[in-house]
Enzyme design. Structure first.
Site, PDB file in Angstrom:
ATOM      1  N   TYR A  50       0.838  -1.198   0.000  1.00  0.00           N
ATOM      2  CA  TYR A  50       0.000   0.000   0.000  1.00  0.00           C
ATOM      3  C   TYR A  50       0.875   1.251   0.000  1.00  0.00           C
ATOM      4  O   TYR A  50       1.865   1.318   0.727  1.00  0.00           O
ATOM      5  CB  TYR A  50      -0.920   0.025   1.227  1.00  0.00           C
ATOM      6  CG  TYR A  50      -1.899  -1.115   1.279  1.00  0.00           C
ATOM      7  CD1 TYR A  50      -3.131  -1.037   0.622  1.00  0.00           C
ATOM      8  CD2 TYR A  50      -1.594  -2.289   1.974  1.00  0.00           C
ATOM      9  CE1 TYR A  50      -4.037  -2.085   0.671  1.00  0.00           C
ATOM     10  CE2 TYR A  50      -2.499  -3.345   2.026  1.00  0.00           C
ATOM     11  CZ  TYR A  50      -3.715  -3.237   1.373  1.00  0.00           C
ATOM     12  OH  TYR A  50      -4.600  -4.281   1.416  1.00  0.00           O
ATOM     13  N   LYS A 104     -14.622   3.517   9.412  1.00  0.00           N
ATOM     14  CA  LYS A 104     -15.895   4.191   9.144  1.00  0.00           C
ATOM     15  C   LYS A 104     -16.916   3.158   8.705  1.00  0.00           C
ATOM     16  O   LYS A 104     -16.771   2.546   7.645  1.00  0.00           O
ATOM     17  CB  LYS A 104     -15.712   5.263   8.058  1.00  0.00           C
ATOM     18  CG  LYS A 104     -14.776   6.391   8.483  1.00  0.00           C
ATOM     19  CD  LYS A 104     -14.535   7.363   7.363  1.00  0.00           C
ATOM     20  CE  LYS A 104     -13.606   8.496   7.808  1.00  0.00           C
ATOM     21  NZ  LYS A 104     -13.298   9.438   6.729  1.00  0.00           N
ATOM     22  N   LYS A 188     -21.385   8.349   4.085  1.00  0.00           N
ATOM     23  CA  LYS A 188     -20.801   8.898   2.848  1.00  0.00           C
ATOM     24  C   LYS A 188     -20.317   7.785   1.931  1.00  0.00           C
ATOM     25  O   LYS A 188     -20.290   7.948   0.701  1.00  0.00           O
ATOM     26  CB  LYS A 188     -19.687   9.890   3.177  1.00  0.00           C
ATOM     27  CG  LYS A 188     -18.531   9.331   4.001  1.00  0.00           C
ATOM     28  CD  LYS A 188     -17.356   8.880   3.169  1.00  0.00           C
ATOM     29  CE  LYS A 188     -16.233   8.339   4.039  1.00  0.00           C
ATOM     30  NZ  LYS A 188     -15.042   7.947   3.251  1.00  0.00           N
ATOM     31  N   ASN A 253     -14.944   3.446  -2.778  1.00  0.00           N
ATOM     32  CA  ASN A 253     -16.398   3.299  -2.844  1.00  0.00           C
ATOM     33  C   ASN A 253     -16.941   3.846  -4.157  1.00  0.00           C
ATOM     34  O   ASN A 253     -17.789   3.234  -4.802  1.00  0.00           O
ATOM     35  CB  ASN A 253     -17.037   4.001  -1.645  1.00  0.00           C
ATOM     36  CG  ASN A 253     -16.768   3.275  -0.350  1.00  0.00           C
ATOM     37  OD1 ASN A 253     -17.398   2.277  -0.043  1.00  0.00           O
ATOM     38  ND2 ASN A 253     -15.791   3.759   0.415  1.00  0.00           N
ATOM     39  N   GLU A 278     -15.774   0.099   2.088  1.00  0.00           N
ATOM     40  CA  GLU A 278     -16.555  -0.072   3.312  1.00  0.00           C
ATOM     41  C   GLU A 278     -18.060   0.051   3.071  1.00  0.00           C
ATOM     42  O   GLU A 278     -18.866  -0.573   3.760  1.00  0.00           O
ATOM     43  CB  GLU A 278     -16.122   0.951   4.368  1.00  0.00           C
ATOM     44  CG  GLU A 278     -14.745   0.709   4.963  1.00  0.00           C
ATOM     45  CD  GLU A 278     -14.730  -0.412   5.992  1.00  0.00           C
ATOM     46  OE1 GLU A 278     -15.717  -1.159   6.093  1.00  0.00           O
ATOM     47  OE2 GLU A 278     -13.712  -0.543   6.686  1.00  0.00           O
TER      48      GLU A 278
END
Length: 329
Positions: A50, A104, A188, A253, A278
């Site tokens: 990452y 989140k 969100k 997302n 998520e």
């Protein structure tokens, strides 16, 4: 003078936050689930999986959770939301440490926020803080100017965490509206899936602005029903994070939603996506929480139906547009 800080989770955001903490002058340990990730960081100074081009000076990595947590004054939780409870069950948290949640989401089944999950694990509520805001990890890693919100039930503790993670390019604000920041941060992701679907269908700025704005209205309604301050949703943790997540191609997302909008199945979109989106895991629990609170969230509901294979993205848009008209407020 810095603190001894441990980041539990070496994904993109955990790695970026470890870099922030080290830059701010703290002694930083980064826990990685896989030993080869920890070895790569220690040997090369970079995470091999990452943010691969980001150097992490001053960060020591380990795959041993006990070694990572021993003596930590600040513990940052950077694991996916739906894995947090299981991870906490296997970790021995330092008794006096301040705990910072980066995750989140709304937990499936319990419908709890991540702060509530941490508190249920036995951490005193006044020692828990959450971080939320427009914080895309790749941009943070590039040291582009960014802001965030550190929310805690104890304002002094939130301010302490803010001081620990402040750098010349990362500016934290503080809040005591923990539930507002957490609901904004969770919802969100679901709205970004809807925006991504629209982009995948080739829709333009009018459509995207409509989804973002009405998505914010849904998030605010849910937050208010749980006692959140509606002003939180107009700030960095609300509108700020929503805009960044919906509009940036770096957003997992939004990218997942784009795959769906282009006709991929959920399984195919999962294969095409790198990292955890998520919103895919939390959308169902967000909708269940809304039903429990008797709050209407039509955009989130359509996202859940698309993810379940009950509607296509085009059908979801059509049903939203066919809803009965009403006053905006």
């Amino acid at each position: 003078m810095g603190v001894r800080a441990t980041v539990m989770g070496a994904g993109a955001w955990g790695t970026a936050f470890a870099m922030i903490l080290a830059t701010a002058g703290n002694e930083v340990t980064l826990w990685a689930r896989r030993p080869e990730i920890a070895e790569g960081i220690n040997n090369t100074g970079c995470n091999p999986d990452y943010l691969t081009g980001t150097h992490l000076p001053g960060v020591t990595a380990t795959a041993d959770p006990d070694a990572a947590l021993t003596g930590a004054e600040v513990v940052v939780l950077a694991v996916p939301a739906q894995q947090l409870r299981a991870n906490l069950a296997g970790w021995t948290m330092p008794a006096e440490a301040i705990v910072v949640s980066l995750a989140k989401g709304i937990e499936v089944g319990t419908l709890q926020t991540m702060g509530q999950v941490v508190h249920e694990h036995g951490i005193l509520r006044d020692r828990i803080t959450v971080v939320s805001g427009p914080n895309l990890a790749d941009e943070i890693a590039a040291r582009q100017p960014a802001t965030t919100v550190v929310a805690g039930w104890d304002r002094a503790v939130a301010e302490q965490v803010g001081a620990v993670c402040r750098t010349p390019w990362f500016r934290p604000y503080t809040s005591i509206d923990v539930i507002g920041c957490e609901i904004a941060g969770a919802t969100k992701n679901a709205i970004a899936l809807a925006v991504g679907m629209g982009m995948g269908r080739g829709f333009g700025a009018n459509s995207m602005a409509s989804l973002i704005t009405r998505g914010l209205a849904e998030s605010t309604r849910l937050g208010e029903s749980l006692g959140a301050d509606p002003h939180t949703f107009a700030g960095l943790a609300g509108m700020g994070d929503l805009v960044a997540t919906c509009m940036s191609p770096l957003s997992r997302n939004r990218s997942f939603g784009e795959h769906l909008g282009r006709g991929l199945s959920v399984a195919e979109a999962t294969t095409a996506s790198r990292g955890v989106a998520e919103g895919v895991r939390s959308s169902t629990s967000i909708l269940a929480l809304a039903h429990r609170q008797d709050v209407e969230m039509p955009i989130v509901e359509r996202v859940v139906q698309v993810l379940a294979g009950e509607l296509s993205p085009d059908e979801a848009i059509r049903t939203l547009m066919a809803r009965e008209t009403k006053p905006e407020r």
